[in-house]
Design an enzyme around this catalytic site. Structure first.
Site, PDB file in Angstrom:
ATOM      1  N   ILE A  79       0.859  -1.186   0.000  1.00  0.00           N
ATOM      2  CA  ILE A  79       0.000   0.000   0.000  1.00  0.00           C
ATOM      3  C   ILE A  79       0.892   1.232   0.000  1.00  0.00           C
ATOM      4  CG2 ILE A  79      -1.898   1.172   1.174  1.00  0.00           C
ATOM      5  CD1 ILE A  79      -2.466  -1.503   2.604  1.00  0.00           C
ATOM      6  N   GLU A  80       1.254   1.716  -1.175  1.00  0.00           N
ATOM      7  CA  GLU A  80       2.143   2.868  -1.264  1.00  0.00           C
ATOM      8  C   GLU A  80       1.632   3.953  -2.212  1.00  0.00           C
ATOM      9  OE1 GLU A  80       5.841   2.312  -3.565  1.00  0.00           O
ATOM     10  OE2 GLU A  80       5.346   0.177  -3.572  1.00  0.00           O
ATOM     11  N   ASN A  81       0.813   3.567  -3.190  1.00  0.00           N
ATOM     12  CA  ASN A  81       0.281   4.579  -4.090  1.00  0.00           C
ATOM     13  C   ASN A  81      -0.699   5.472  -3.349  1.00  0.00           C
ATOM     14  OD1 ASN A  81      -1.868   5.559  -6.184  1.00  0.00           O
ATOM     15  ND2 ASN A  81      -0.082   4.998  -7.401  1.00  0.00           N
TER      16      ASN A  81
END
Length: 313
Positions: free
Chosen positions: A140-142
């Protein structure tokens, strides 16, 4: 805050003893503990050959994405049950295992595409079923997923459903970080996992893309210590238990930030420190870049993978 991005660059036995029954090939393999990322585009290395050359037993396969709606596909375009699962089966036949990474920086994300926690859990379930996976990594980085309260909660709601329906499946969540540890959105995600009863097994930081350089082992230690302290506080854990829910995924060689480098010696020092606190996960982005000059540093073939393979928690 600058969101960390993955550098999408590739420069790229059977048991025969009479009277004995062969155990399942992957029976003793922890798919989470020491599993470098392997992406599937631009002629990826053969994972079985890498296993034979390095001793590594597990891989994190990147990435599962949305195909434009709430339907998961490898890189958003390949069937869940095609060549990628053939690769998983080959890894298992050679005595290893793998876990899929769902998300990443680029492409359409399931978390922001699926309309509800139930629908998202259904998408995750399709991935688990396709490979009979024992663990999944939610990267979960975007900003569409990470910096969005509604989507964060949707993901955690889906995790809760997955854990209820698949008690043996472990869930890893991988997020960006600052040098001091998880930033505001990361801290929120951890707190909300407790609030919503989402049982995340391992929280993993990506300790890179901090600046133009500096002491990367020291910065990594600082970031993961911040994670441990947050988990300790939110869940009321002892230090040892909090460390054992923490992990890291570094980036070999030059990172996305100009001048920032994780050298072979840096990564070895990171691994040696991880051993002292018994982190639940050690990984790096990416195996495809683990060759001399491929990540902008001088190194032996698969040297970062060999260091990872020697991590036993």
């Amino acid at each position: 805050m600058k969101i960390m991005r993955r550098l999408l660059v590739a420069s790229t036995v059977a048991l025969s003893t009479v009277g004995l029954v062969a155990p399942a090939a992957d029976a003793a393999v922890d798919p989470v503990l020491s599993a470098p990322y392997l992406y599937q585009w631009e002629s990826p290395p053969n994972p079985v050959s890498v296993m034979q050359a390095t001793g590594v037993k597990s891989f994190t396969l990147a990435f599962v994405l949305s195909n434009g709606n709430c339907n998961p596909q490898w890189d958003g375009q390949r069937s869940l049950t095609g060549a990628d699962i053939t690769r998983v089966n080959q890894i298992r036949a050679a005595g290893g295992d793998a876990l899929p990474s769902i998300g990443g920086w680029s492409g359409n994300k399931l978390g922001s595409t699926c309309s509800s926690a139930t629908a998202l859990a259904g998408a995750y379930q399709k991935v688990i079923n396709a490979g009979q996976f024992k663990a999944i990594d939610l990267d979960i980085e975007n900003t569409d997923e990470f910096q969005n309260a509604t989507v964060q909660d949707r993901i955690l709601g889906a995790v809760k459903i997955i854990k209820q329906n698949n008690p043996g499946v472990r869930v890893v969540i991988t997020i960006p970080t600052e040098v001091s540890g998880p930033e505001t959105w990361g801290q929120r995600l951890i707190q909300r996992s407790k609030d919503l009863g989402a049982n995340v097994d391992v929280w993993t930081l990506m300790p890179f893309d901090f600046s133009s350089g500096g002491d990367m082992p020291g910065k990594t230690k600082s970031a993961v210590t911040g994670l441990k302290n947050k988990l300790k506080s939110v869940f009321g854990l002892a230090d040892d238990a909090a460390w054992r829910k923490s992990g890291l995924s570094s980036m070999n060689g030059h990172t996305d930030n100009a001048g920032e480098v994780v050298s072979v010696n840096d990564y070895r020092a990171i691994r040696d420190w991880a051993r002292t606190v018994h982190l639940a996960r050690l990984s790096f982005w990416a195996l495809n870049r683990d060759c001399d000059g491929c990540a902008g540093v001088s190194q032996g073939q698969y040297e970062f993978t060999k260091i990872t393979a020697n991590y036993t928690g």
